[in-house]
Design a protein around this motif. Sequence first.
Motif, mmCIF file in Angstrom:
data_model
loop_
_atom_site.group_PDB
_atom_site.id
_atom_site.type_symbol
_atom_site.label_atom_id
_atom_site.label_comp_id
_atom_site.label_asym_id
_atom_site.label_seq_id
_atom_site.Cartn_x
_atom_site.Cartn_y
_atom_site.Cartn_z
ATOM 1 N N UNK A 14 25.060 42.649 43.615
ATOM 2 C CA UNK A 14 24.829 41.425 44.364
ATOM 3 C C UNK A 14 26.097 40.577 44.396
ATOM 4 N N UNK A 15 26.451 40.121 45.571
ATOM 5 C CA UNK A 15 27.670 39.372 45.826
ATOM 6 C C UNK A 15 27.534 37.926 45.364
ATOM 7 N N UNK A 16 28.560 37.419 44.660
ATOM 8 C CA UNK A 16 28.562 36.015 44.246
ATOM 9 C C UNK A 16 29.773 35.273 44.781
ATOM 10 N N UNK A 17 30.978 35.706 44.443
ATOM 11 C CA UNK A 17 32.176 34.976 44.856
ATOM 12 C C UNK A 17 33.308 35.955 45.136
ATOM 13 N N UNK A 18 34.099 35.635 46.152
ATOM 14 C CA UNK A 18 35.279 36.421 46.516
ATOM 15 C C UNK A 18 34.948 37.896 46.733
ATOM 16 N N UNK A 19 33.771 38.177 47.221
ATOM 17 C CA UNK A 19 33.376 39.536 47.524
ATOM 18 C C UNK A 19 33.044 40.384 46.313
ATOM 19 N N UNK A 20 32.854 39.751 45.154
ATOM 20 C CA UNK A 20 32.606 40.504 43.931
ATOM 21 C C UNK A 20 31.340 40.023 43.240
ATOM 22 N N UNK A 21 30.715 40.920 42.503
ATOM 23 C CA UNK A 21 29.578 40.516 41.684
ATOM 24 C C UNK A 21 30.122 39.815 40.446
ATOM 25 N N UNK A 22 29.237 39.274 39.632
ATOM 26 C CA UNK A 22 29.653 38.520 38.454
ATOM 27 C C UNK A 22 30.462 39.392 37.492
ATOM 28 N N UNK A 23 30.000 40.607 37.262
ATOM 29 C CA UNK A 23 30.684 41.516 36.331
ATOM 30 C C UNK A 23 32.096 41.852 36.824
ATOM 31 N N UNK A 24 32.219 42.228 38.082
ATOM 32 C CA UNK A 24 33.535 42.601 38.629
ATOM 33 C C UNK A 24 34.461 41.386 38.702
ATOM 34 N N UNK A 25 33.910 40.218 39.021
ATOM 35 C CA UNK A 25 34.721 39.000 39.091
ATOM 36 C C UNK A 25 35.313 38.667 37.724
ATOM 37 N N UNK A 26 34.507 38.814 36.676
ATOM 38 C CA UNK A 26 34.966 38.483 35.318
ATOM 39 C C UNK A 26 35.976 39.486 34.784
ATOM 40 N N UNK A 27 36.108 40.645 35.405
ATOM 41 C CA UNK A 27 37.086 41.643 34.972
ATOM 42 C C UNK A 27 38.472 41.413 35.573
ATOM 43 N N UNK A 28 38.610 40.453 36.468
ATOM 44 C CA UNK A 28 39.918 40.153 37.064
ATOM 45 C C UNK A 28 40.843 39.566 35.999
ATOM 46 N N UNK A 29 42.135 39.941 35.989
ATOM 47 C CA UNK A 29 43.067 39.491 34.949
ATOM 48 C C UNK A 29 43.184 37.977 34.836
#
Length: 131
Positions: A14-29
């Motif tokens: 499920x999309x939340x911000x900047x085209x990413x889900x919460x898990x993928x967003x939090x993995x950004x450096x």
Amino acid sequence: MVEHKQVCFECGGKYYAKGLCDKCYCQRPEVKAHRKAYQKAYCQRPEVKAHRKAYCQRPELKAYQKAYRQRPEVKAYHKAYDGGVGVHGEQKAARLEKAALDKGFTPESAKAFAVDGLVLEKRLTELMKSG
């Protein structure tokens, strides 16, 4: 009317911000760096330190930790990997010993630096860096 499904670009969640889900967003450096800096600042606050100290001094927690350390599998693990023993510890000890011998240290002179176990290791590491 056509419903547009918002999904993550990386995992399809499920999309939340900047085209990413919460898990993928939090993995950004940059997000990881921000959270790490915040956590470090938060843990340095006096009220947090006092709360952590009070928590660690509770008798039931100390009893639990003592019982945990007495378990055979925990003892075996720490015997194998703590205190410079185990695969990585043996390799590190061999490197430090080689550096000490290269610099003219003997086990007797090395003991003079060992106020606590870390002093000798730190000194030998400095010697290895200095060449």
